[in-house]
Design a protein around this motif. Structure first.
Motif, PDB file in Angstrom:
ATOM      1  N   ILE A 135      -3.847  -0.398   6.442  1.00  0.00           N
ATOM      2  CA  ILE A 135      -5.272  -0.114   6.572  1.00  0.00           C
ATOM      3  C   ILE A 135      -5.505   1.372   6.839  1.00  0.00           C
ATOM      4  N   THR A 136      -4.689   1.954   7.723  1.00  0.00           N
ATOM      5  CA  THR A 136      -4.858   3.361   8.101  1.00  0.00           C
ATOM      6  C   THR A 136      -3.498   4.030   8.241  1.00  0.00           C
ATOM      7  N   ALA A 137      -3.351   5.208   7.644  1.00  0.00           N
ATOM      8  CA  ALA A 137      -2.151   6.029   7.817  1.00  0.00           C
ATOM      9  C   ALA A 137      -2.493   7.170   8.772  1.00  0.00           C
ATOM     10  N   ARG A 157       2.443  14.917  -1.668  1.00  0.00           N
ATOM     11  CA  ARG A 157       2.541  13.728  -2.529  1.00  0.00           C
ATOM     12  C   ARG A 157       2.079  12.494  -1.775  1.00  0.00           C
ATOM     13  N   LYS A 158       2.538  12.377  -0.521  1.00  0.00           N
ATOM     14  CA  LYS A 158       2.112  11.228   0.298  1.00  0.00           C
ATOM     15  C   LYS A 158       0.606  11.286   0.541  1.00  0.00           C
ATOM     16  N   ARG A 159       0.102  12.448   0.876  1.00  0.00           N
ATOM     17  CA  ARG A 159      -1.337  12.616   1.151  1.00  0.00           C
ATOM     18  C   ARG A 159      -2.175  12.231  -0.067  1.00  0.00           C
ATOM     19  N   ASN A 160      -1.791  12.730  -1.237  1.00  0.00           N
ATOM     20  CA  ASN A 160      -2.537  12.429  -2.455  1.00  0.00           C
ATOM     21  C   ASN A 160      -2.494  10.942  -2.793  1.00  0.00           C
ATOM     22  N   HIS A 161      -1.341  10.324  -2.524  1.00  0.00           N
ATOM     23  CA  HIS A 161      -1.228   8.881  -2.767  1.00  0.00           C
ATOM     24  C   HIS A 161      -2.204   8.104  -1.894  1.00  0.00           C
ATOM     25  N   VAL A 162      -2.278   8.481  -0.613  1.00  0.00           N
ATOM     26  CA  VAL A 162      -3.201   7.797   0.298  1.00  0.00           C
ATOM     27  C   VAL A 162      -4.645   8.037  -0.118  1.00  0.00           C
ATOM     28  N   LEU A 163      -4.971   9.284  -0.490  1.00  0.00           N
ATOM     29  CA  LEU A 163      -6.349   9.608  -0.862  1.00  0.00           C
ATOM     30  C   LEU A 163      -6.797   8.912  -2.139  1.00  0.00           C
ATOM     31  N   ASN A 164      -5.844   8.448  -2.909  1.00  0.00           N
ATOM     32  CA  ASN A 164      -6.180   7.704  -4.128  1.00  0.00           C
ATOM     33  C   ASN A 164      -6.003   6.202  -3.946  1.00  0.00           C
ATOM     34  N   SER A 165      -6.009   5.762  -2.691  1.00  0.00           N
ATOM     35  CA  SER A 165      -5.822   4.350  -2.396  1.00  0.00           C
ATOM     36  C   SER A 165      -6.979   3.844  -1.537  1.00  0.00           C
ATOM     37  N   LEU A 166      -6.878   2.614  -1.083  1.00  0.00           N
ATOM     38  CA  LEU A 166      -7.879   2.037  -0.190  1.00  0.00           C
ATOM     39  C   LEU A 166      -7.517   2.228   1.276  1.00  0.00           C
ATOM     40  N   THR A 167      -6.488   3.031   1.545  1.00  0.00           N
ATOM     41  CA  THR A 167      -6.036   3.274   2.915  1.00  0.00           C
ATOM     42  C   THR A 167      -6.780   4.465   3.518  1.00  0.00           C
ATOM     43  N   HIS A 168      -7.227   4.311   4.744  1.00  0.00           N
ATOM     44  CA  HIS A 168      -7.827   5.428   5.467  1.00  0.00           C
ATOM     45  C   HIS A 168      -6.718   6.416   5.874  1.00  0.00           C
ATOM     46  N   SER A 189     -10.261  27.159  12.768  1.00  0.00           N
ATOM     47  CA  SER A 189      -9.974  26.745  14.135  1.00  0.00           C
ATOM     48  C   SER A 189      -8.469  26.759  14.365  1.00  0.00           C
ATOM     49  N   ASP A 190      -8.091  26.713  15.644  1.00  0.00           N
ATOM     50  CA  ASP A 190      -6.664  26.662  15.975  1.00  0.00           C
ATOM     51  C   ASP A 190      -6.056  25.327  15.563  1.00  0.00           C
ATOM     52  N   TYR A 191      -6.785  24.246  15.846  1.00  0.00           N
ATOM     53  CA  TYR A 191      -6.280  22.902  15.618  1.00  0.00           C
ATOM     54  C   TYR A 191      -7.362  22.056  14.945  1.00  0.00           C
ATOM     55  N   ARG A 192      -6.943  20.913  14.394  1.00  0.00           N
ATOM     56  CA  ARG A 192      -7.927  20.081  13.704  1.00  0.00           C
ATOM     57  C   ARG A 192      -7.432  18.635  13.574  1.00  0.00           C
ATOM     58  N   ILE A 193      -8.381  17.742  13.535  1.00  0.00           N
ATOM     59  CA  ILE A 193      -8.116  16.342  13.201  1.00  0.00           C
ATOM     60  C   ILE A 193      -9.026  15.997  12.028  1.00  0.00           C
ATOM     61  N   LEU A 194      -8.440  15.521  10.954  1.00  0.00           N
ATOM     62  CA  LEU A 194      -9.187  15.170   9.751  1.00  0.00           C
ATOM     63  C   LEU A 194      -9.130  13.662   9.554  1.00  0.00           C
ATOM     64  N   ILE A 195     -10.287  13.053   9.344  1.00  0.00           N
ATOM     65  CA  ILE A 195     -10.350  11.617   9.098  1.00  0.00           C
ATOM     66  C   ILE A 195     -11.014  11.384   7.744  1.00  0.00           C
ATOM     67  N   SER A 196     -10.302  10.699   6.881  1.00  0.00           N
ATOM     68  CA  SER A 196     -10.810  10.369   5.549  1.00  0.00           C
ATOM     69  C   SER A 196     -10.881   8.852   5.429  1.00  0.00           C
ATOM     70  N   ARG A 197     -12.101   8.328   5.452  1.00  0.00           N
ATOM     71  CA  ARG A 197     -12.308   6.892   5.264  1.00  0.00           C
ATOM     72  C   ARG A 197     -12.347   6.593   3.769  1.00  0.00           C
ATOM     73  N   SER A 198     -11.630   5.578   3.369  1.00  0.00           N
ATOM     74  CA  SER A 198     -11.465   5.308   1.937  1.00  0.00           C
ATOM     75  C   SER A 198     -12.792   5.028   1.233  1.00  0.00           C
ATOM     76  N   ASP A 199     -13.759   4.432   1.954  1.00  0.00           N
ATOM     77  CA  ASP A 199     -15.027   4.083   1.320  1.00  0.00           C
ATOM     78  C   ASP A 199     -16.028   5.239   1.305  1.00  0.00           C
ATOM     79  N   ARG A 200     -15.638   6.391   1.849  1.00  0.00           N
ATOM     80  CA  ARG A 200     -16.555   7.535   1.884  1.00  0.00           C
ATOM     81  C   ARG A 200     -15.997   8.765   1.165  1.00  0.00           C
ATOM     82  N   ARG A 201     -14.879   8.607   0.499  1.00  0.00           N
ATOM     83  CA  ARG A 201     -14.295   9.755  -0.188  1.00  0.00           C
ATOM     84  C   ARG A 201     -15.167  10.175  -1.360  1.00  0.00           C
ATOM     85  N   PRO A 202     -15.218  11.468  -1.632  1.00  0.00           N
ATOM     86  CA  PRO A 202     -14.354  12.521  -1.104  1.00  0.00           C
ATOM     87  C   PRO A 202     -14.787  13.112   0.237  1.00  0.00           C
ATOM     88  N   SER A 203     -15.841  12.597   0.845  1.00  0.00           N
ATOM     89  CA  SER A 203     -16.275  13.118   2.135  1.00  0.00           C
ATOM     90  C   SER A 203     -15.288  12.711   3.229  1.00  0.00           C
TER      91      SER A 203
END
Length: 278
Positions: A135-137, A157-168, A189-203
């Motif tokens: 469900i989420t990586a 490669r792993k990131r692109n695979h997830v972004l092209n799937s139904l996995t958050h 910024s110095d640091y960051r947390i990025l959250i990509s929900r599969s149903d809202r991509r590419p946002s």
């Protein structure tokens, strides 16, 4: 005042990190591998406390071979054999003479060969128990993910695979060095947390924060019919710092491995002096 003295003044107890958010000293090459492993386990334990039994958090690993480390080079001599023709009298048609050669071993030149290093990187997957679906990586970036080379290519490669799937995807970057993974918009910024929900991509949602700020609490996406759970990464990091006894491993009299800006350095000096560490 030395750090050991400061520890004594508080009764020798395990001390919290003096930084309100990410501790920049934990980014050092000597500590980060251990910190990364503890973060993975800490996040998994924290999420498991709040997830329903519909889910479980699995610790997975990604393996690849890398030759970018100059220390993993082995010297080997390069030897070649050449022929050298000796002086001989002029040949005539009536008295042919066979040419003679002598094998001479050329002096070797020492060269180096890259020896591939097997790299294993841990990451998390929130899986649905009934189906086994991911469900989420959740990724905690390592230095190799942010430098050019196989480490970055493998992660992309792993990131692109997830972004092209139904996995958050949740991507946690607590390292100031290196090149951030690509996204459009947001601020530096110095640091960051990025959250990509599969149903809202590419946002996606970007939580950007600096060394002077605490790490924000973020919502971890799950299946659409389930309420998201909160991840308090700051608490995980403080617990990690205490349990790992990093106050015994860090020399706060020195500067962090990755230097801070001039303004942040002045702030840090004041912070550490007020904490009795400097």
């Amino acid at each position: 005042m030395g750090y050991s003295t400061a520890i004594g003044e508080v009764g020798g107890r395990e001390m919290r990190s003096p930084f309100p958010g990410m501790n920049p000293y934990l980014e050092s090459a000597e500590l980060w591998s251990e910190v990364h492993s503890r973060l993975i386990v800490g996040i998994a334990d924290e999420l498991s406390e709040h997830l329903s039994e519909k889910y479980r958090v699995a610790i997975e690993k990604r393996t690849y071979w890398d030759i970018s480390n100059p220390s993993l080079m082995v010297g080997i001599p390069d030897v070649s054999v050449v022929t050298q023709q000796t002086d001989r009298p002029q040949q005539t048609e009536t008295s042919p003479e066979t040419a003679t050669t002598t094998l001479v071993a050329q002096q070797p030149t020492t060269v180096t060969l890259p020896i591939p290093e097997e790299i294993q990187e841990r990451y998390l997957e929130i899986r649905e128990v009934a189906t086994g679906a991911v469900i989420t990586a959740i990724e905690v970036l390592s230095p190799k993910n942010k430098r050019s080379g196989e480490g970055r290519r493998s992660y992309e490669r792993k990131r692109n695979h997830v972004l092209n799937s139904l996995t958050h995807l949740m991507e946690i970057d607590l390292l100031r060095e290196g090149e951030a993974l690509p996204f459009y918009g947001g601020s530096q910024s110095d640091y960051r947390i990025l959250i990509s929900r599969s149903d809202r991509r590419p946002s996606g949602q970007l939580y950007a924060f600096n060394v002077r700020q605490s790490i924000p609490v973020v919502a971890v996406p799950l299946a659409a019919e389930n309420e998201e759970v909160l991840l308090d990464l700051q608490t995980v990091l403080h617990q990690l710092y205490q349990r790992g006894r990093y106050h015994l491993a860090i020399d706060y009299q020195k500067s962090p491995h990755s230097p801070l800006s001039e303004e942040a350095t002045k702030w840090m000096d004041t912070l550490l002096k007020e904490a009795g560490i400097r």
